[in-house]
Design a protein around this motif. Structure first.
Motif, PDB file in Angstrom:
ATOM      1  N   LYS A 133       4.569   4.214  -7.794  1.00 26.52           N
ATOM      2  CA  LYS A 133       3.414   4.749  -6.691  1.00 26.52           C
ATOM      3  C   LYS A 133       2.813   3.755  -5.853  1.00 26.52           C
ATOM      4  N   VAL A 134       3.393   2.364  -6.047  1.00 23.80           N
ATOM      5  CA  VAL A 134       2.757   1.247  -5.370  1.00 23.80           C
ATOM      6  C   VAL A 134       3.921   0.766  -4.402  1.00 23.80           C
ATOM      7  N   VAL A 135       3.740   0.551  -3.212  1.00 21.20           N
ATOM      8  CA  VAL A 135       4.734   0.110  -2.105  1.00 21.20           C
ATOM      9  C   VAL A 135       4.218  -1.180  -1.447  1.00 21.20           C
ATOM     10  N   SER A 136       5.261  -2.085  -1.555  1.00 23.23           N
ATOM     11  CA  SER A 136       4.838  -3.328  -0.939  1.00 23.23           C
ATOM     12  C   SER A 136       5.469  -3.690   0.473  1.00 23.23           C
ATOM     13  N   ASP A 137       4.312  -4.287   1.100  1.00 22.23           N
ATOM     14  CA  ASP A 137       4.661  -4.433   2.597  1.00 22.23           C
ATOM     15  C   ASP A 137       4.636  -5.968   2.539  1.00 22.23           C
ATOM     16  N   TYR A 138       5.683  -7.005   2.736  1.00 18.02           N
ATOM     17  CA  TYR A 138       5.604  -8.429   2.446  1.00 18.02           C
ATOM     18  C   TYR A 138       5.333  -8.972   3.748  1.00 18.02           C
ATOM     19  N   ALA A 139       5.226  -8.377   4.775  1.00 20.45           N
ATOM     20  CA  ALA A 139       4.982  -9.052   6.125  1.00 20.45           C
ATOM     21  C   ALA A 139       3.661  -8.484   6.821  1.00 20.45           C
ATOM     22  N   GLY A 140       2.694  -8.503   6.071  1.00 19.76           N
ATOM     23  CA  GLY A 140       1.460  -8.127   6.561  1.00 19.76           C
ATOM     24  C   GLY A 140       0.655  -9.425   6.733  1.00 19.76           C
ATOM     25  N   PHE A 141       0.931 -10.116   7.644  1.00 20.50           N
ATOM     26  CA  PHE A 141       0.375 -11.331   8.008  1.00 20.50           C
ATOM     27  C   PHE A 141      -1.006 -11.429   8.371  1.00 20.50           C
ATOM     28  N   ASP A 142      -1.336 -10.530   9.097  1.00 22.79           N
ATOM     29  CA  ASP A 142      -2.812 -10.194   9.736  1.00 22.79           C
ATOM     30  C   ASP A 142      -3.085  -8.830   9.540  1.00 22.79           C
ATOM     31  N   THR A 143      -4.164  -8.304  10.049  1.00 24.59           N
ATOM     32  CA  THR A 143      -4.767  -6.937   9.826  1.00 24.59           C
ATOM     33  C   THR A 143      -3.948  -6.182  11.208  1.00 24.59           C
ATOM     34  N   TRP A 144      -3.631  -6.633  12.105  1.00 21.68           N
ATOM     35  CA  TRP A 144      -2.926  -5.997  13.120  1.00 21.68           C
ATOM     36  C   TRP A 144      -1.405  -5.564  12.728  1.00 21.68           C
ATOM     37  N   ASP A 145      -0.774  -6.712  12.093  1.00 19.17           N
ATOM     38  CA  ASP A 145       0.539  -6.784  11.451  1.00 19.17           C
ATOM     39  C   ASP A 145       0.793  -5.516  10.675  1.00 19.17           C
ATOM     40  N   SER A 146      -0.057  -5.649   9.902  1.00 22.17           N
ATOM     41  CA  SER A 146      -0.300  -4.564   8.524  1.00 22.17           C
ATOM     42  C   SER A 146      -0.303  -3.113   9.147  1.00 22.17           C
ATOM     43  N   CYS A 147      -1.204  -3.047  10.231  1.00 26.33           N
ATOM     44  CA  CYS A 147      -1.445  -1.424  10.819  1.00 26.33           C
ATOM     45  C   CYS A 147      -0.055  -0.979  11.640  1.00 26.33           C
ATOM     46  N   VAL A 148       0.294  -2.172  12.338  1.00 22.93           N
ATOM     47  CA  VAL A 148       1.666  -1.572  13.152  1.00 22.93           C
ATOM     48  C   VAL A 148       2.775  -1.467  12.042  1.00 22.93           C
ATOM     49  N   ARG A 149       3.029  -2.402  11.142  1.00 16.95           N
ATOM     50  CA  ARG A 149       4.090  -2.116  10.131  1.00 16.95           C
ATOM     51  C   ARG A 149       3.647  -0.726   9.434  1.00 16.95           C
ATOM     52  N   ALA A 150       2.589  -0.327   9.158  1.00 14.48           N
ATOM     53  CA  ALA A 150       2.497   0.557   8.310  1.00 14.48           C
ATOM     54  C   ALA A 150       3.019   2.136   9.224  1.00 14.48           C
ATOM     55  N   LYS A 151       2.714   2.033  10.268  1.00 10.62           N
ATOM     56  CA  LYS A 151       3.112   3.042  11.300  1.00 10.62           C
ATOM     57  C   LYS A 151       4.529   2.912  11.472  1.00 10.62           C
ATOM     58  N   LYS A 152       5.061   1.891  12.217  1.00 11.52           N
ATOM     59  CA  LYS A 152       6.583   1.838  12.575  1.00 11.52           C
ATOM     60  C   LYS A 152       7.530   1.583  11.344  1.00 11.52           C
ATOM     61  N   ILE A 153       7.126   0.985  10.137  1.00  6.17           N
ATOM     62  CA  ILE A 153       8.073   0.533   9.437  1.00  6.17           C
ATOM     63  C   ILE A 153       8.081   1.597   8.152  1.00  6.17           C
ATOM     64  N   PHE A 154       6.883   1.879   7.806  1.00  3.41           N
ATOM     65  CA  PHE A 154       6.655   2.969   6.554  1.00  3.41           C
ATOM     66  C   PHE A 154       6.310   4.276   7.144  1.00  3.41           C
ATOM     67  N   GLY A 155       6.235   4.541   8.377  1.00  2.00           N
ATOM     68  CA  GLY A 155       6.190   5.940   8.683  1.00  2.00           C
ATOM     69  C   GLY A 155       4.515   6.766   8.428  1.00  2.00           C
ATOM     70  N   VAL A 156       3.513   5.651   8.180  1.00  2.00           N
ATOM     71  CA  VAL A 156       2.159   6.204   7.804  1.00  2.00           C
ATOM     72  C   VAL A 156       1.561   6.648   8.872  1.00  2.00           C
ATOM     73  N   ASP A 157       1.125   8.010   9.126  1.00  2.00           N
ATOM     74  CA  ASP A 157       0.453   8.124  10.108  1.00  2.00           C
ATOM     75  C   ASP A 157      -1.303   8.561   9.854  1.00  2.00           C
ATOM     76  N   ARG A 158      -1.298   8.683   8.548  1.00  2.00           N
ATOM     77  CA  ARG A 158      -2.686   8.739   8.012  1.00  2.00           C
ATOM     78  C   ARG A 158      -3.192   7.999   6.822  1.00  2.00           C
ATOM     79  N   ALA A 159      -4.236   7.268   6.782  1.00  2.00           N
ATOM     80  CA  ALA A 159      -4.053   6.652   5.465  1.00  2.00           C
ATOM     81  C   ALA A 159      -5.910   6.442   5.242  1.00  2.00           C
ATOM     82  N   VAL A 160      -6.252   5.995   4.199  1.00  2.00           N
ATOM     83  CA  VAL A 160      -7.321   5.565   3.597  1.00  2.00           C
ATOM     84  C   VAL A 160      -7.233   3.850   3.714  1.00  2.00           C
ATOM     85  N   LEU A 161      -8.292   3.298   4.430  1.00  2.00           N
ATOM     86  CA  LEU A 161      -8.103   1.632   4.410  1.00  2.00           C
ATOM     87  C   LEU A 161      -9.023   1.173   3.408  1.00  2.00           C
ATOM     88  N   VAL A 162      -8.737   0.199   2.407  1.00  2.00           N
ATOM     89  CA  VAL A 162      -9.587  -0.363   1.578  1.00  2.00           C
ATOM     90  C   VAL A 162      -9.624  -1.747   1.600  1.00  2.00           C
TER      91      VAL A 162
END
Length: 242
Positions: A133-162
């Motif tokens: 139940k834990v998925v790793s994104d190894y290229a979240g180098f900054d906040t923008w990169d993490s958000c874009v990759r969540a959408k484009k790479i992992f297909g996340v449309d909605r999320a809770v941010l912590v």
């Protein structure tokens, strides 16, 4: 005497405009330049507050979502820093209470000796979150990169941010610009020297965030689409312990 015409009264010439001394004009322009600079400096922070203000929730009040994103915050001797540990603790609690089903941990793994996502995964599994139940994104180098990759790479449309409370508005605003509808859970911290550093850093980072939201650049590394989040959601939930 009748018949004598008196000369008409000539109008007074206009008074010459009073010119300010050069020093006074220079000071006025300097003050105006400072005021303009202050407005421009605060505009990105104002934008973030306007976008994110109504998207922030306490852990118990955040709407249930499939995914929670946890942003990296540094390692110390290969283990999460206290700030990152606090984020992970909050995310683990969201999972335990059923607010989210999968945790997407996003961080920096730009060199072999520094691996935030793996350290985050190990911390979570040690505290009872199932590894599938834990998925790793190894290229979240900054906040923008993490958000874009969540959408484009992992297909996340909605999320809770912590993340920490001083960072959460920027995270929500940037994920919204990247196409991820999100709610933010801000982790409180004591107002120590590190907290003040983080708050000051956010004022500087707000300008870059506004540019990222306006220009929408590709992340440092995009790569191929991954199905880790979809597989984690499809995996059966672990049986409750008696």
């Amino acid at each position: 005497m009748r018949g004598v015409r008196l000369p008409r009264r000539l109008p007074r010439p206009p008074r010459p405009a009073r010119l300010l001394p050069r020093t006074t004009r220079g000071r006025r322009r300097a003050v105006q330049a400072v005021m303009l600079g202050a407005v421009l400096a605060l505009a990105p922070a104002t934008w973030m507050h306007a976008v994110a203000a109504d998207r922030l929730r306490a852990p118990a009040e955040v709407p249930a979502q499939d995914v929670a994103m946890v942003f990296g915050a540094g390692l110390w001797k290969g283990r999460p820093t206290p700030y990152l540990a606090h984020r992970l603790d909050a995310a683990a609690e969201l999972y335990r209470t059923g607010k989210v089903k999968v945790l997407l941990v996003t961080g920096d793994n730009s060199r072999t000796e520094y691996d935030e996502p793996s350290a985050m995964r190990a911390y979570l599994t040690a505290r009872g979150v199932p590894g599938d139940k834990v998925v790793s994104d190894y290229a979240g180098f900054d906040t923008w990169d993490s958000c874009v990759r969540a959408k484009k790479i992992f297909g996340v449309d909605r999320a809770v941010l912590v993340t920490q409370d001083f960072h959460i508005k920027r995270a929500v605003a940037l994920c919204g610009a990247a196409g991820v509808e999100s709610y933010g859970v801000g982790v409180p911290e004591p107002h120590d020297a590190t907290w003040y550093y983080g708050t000051t850093r956010e004022l500087a980072a707000a300008g870059k965030a506004a540019l990222d939201a306006a220009l929408r650049p590709d992340p440092h590394f995009l790569g191929d689409r991954e199905d880790g989040v979809a597989k984690a959601l499809a995996a059966p939930a672990p049986a409750a312990k008696p």
